[in-house]
Design a protein around this motif. Structure first.
Motif: not given
Length: 192
Positions: A163-192
């Motif tokens: 369950x946790x693996x798939x919740x993490x997968x969903x969170x990552x998918x949502x982050x990836x969908x929204x990140x392009x709209x964060x501009x250069x602030x994505x530099x603060x994502x630790x795993x980016x």
């Protein structure tokens, strides 16, 4: 995912009540999933890793998968191990093919609300049954075609990790969908 311990550790030897922690994760997953996806546009739910050209699932496909494996990968297996264990037997468990099962199950034709509602209802009953197991049943064993011998408690802990693996997968998918709209602030994502 790293595996800190190669074999299961009985709850009595664990540094915390791991079985109750696992059951808590299993119990809360449908609500967490609903909280992550409720009200999101279908394009976001299908975007990122879950898009047709990607190899990973998006939020909707994960919801379909969690509902699909509720019985075949978890409850049916736990029941088989517990039922066989009462007579000293060890059932043989075969692997499944999750992507093919999603197509065969017709989940894509159902609304996300319907999938989540069914998962919530079934999970509540399943966790209540798991909590009712006699402590001896947690030590009954099954044998998986790829993982080898496992105890009921191992399967319950695996279910929580799944369950946790798939919740993490969903969170990552949502982050990836929204990140392009964060501009250069994505530099603060630790795993980016």
């Amino acid at each position: 995912m790293s595996r800190p311990m190669p074999h299961s550790v009985p709850d009595g030897e664990a540094p915390f009540p791991s079985l109750e922690a696992a059951l808590g994760v299993i119990e809360r997953t449908p609500g967490v999933l609903r909280g992550l996806v409720d009200g999101l546009d279908a394009a976001v739910l299908e975007a990122g890793p879950g898009s047709p050209e990607a190899t990973s699932w998006g939020p909707r496909q994960v919801a379909e998968h969690l509902l699909d494996v509720e019985d075949i990968a978890f409850m049916d297996r736990v029941r088989r191990v517990v039922d066989a264990g009462t007579s000293g037997e060890r059932p043989f468990i075969r692997s499944i093919g999750p992507p093919a099962r999603l197509v065969e199950g017709g989940y894509a034709a159902r609304s996300l609300e319907d999938l989540l509602g069914e998962l919530e209802r079934r999970r509540a009953g399943d966790v209540a049954w798991l909590r009712s197991l006699h402590p001896d049943a947690l030590d009954f064993e099954g044998e998986h075609d790829r993982a080898g011998v496992f105890a009921t408690r191992d399967l319950i802990h695996y279910w929580a990790c799944h369950d946790l693996l798939h919740l993490r997968q969903i969170v990552r998918s949502l982050q990836d969908a929204l990140a392009p709209f964060a501009g250069d602030l994505t530099m603060f994502f630790e795993d980016a």
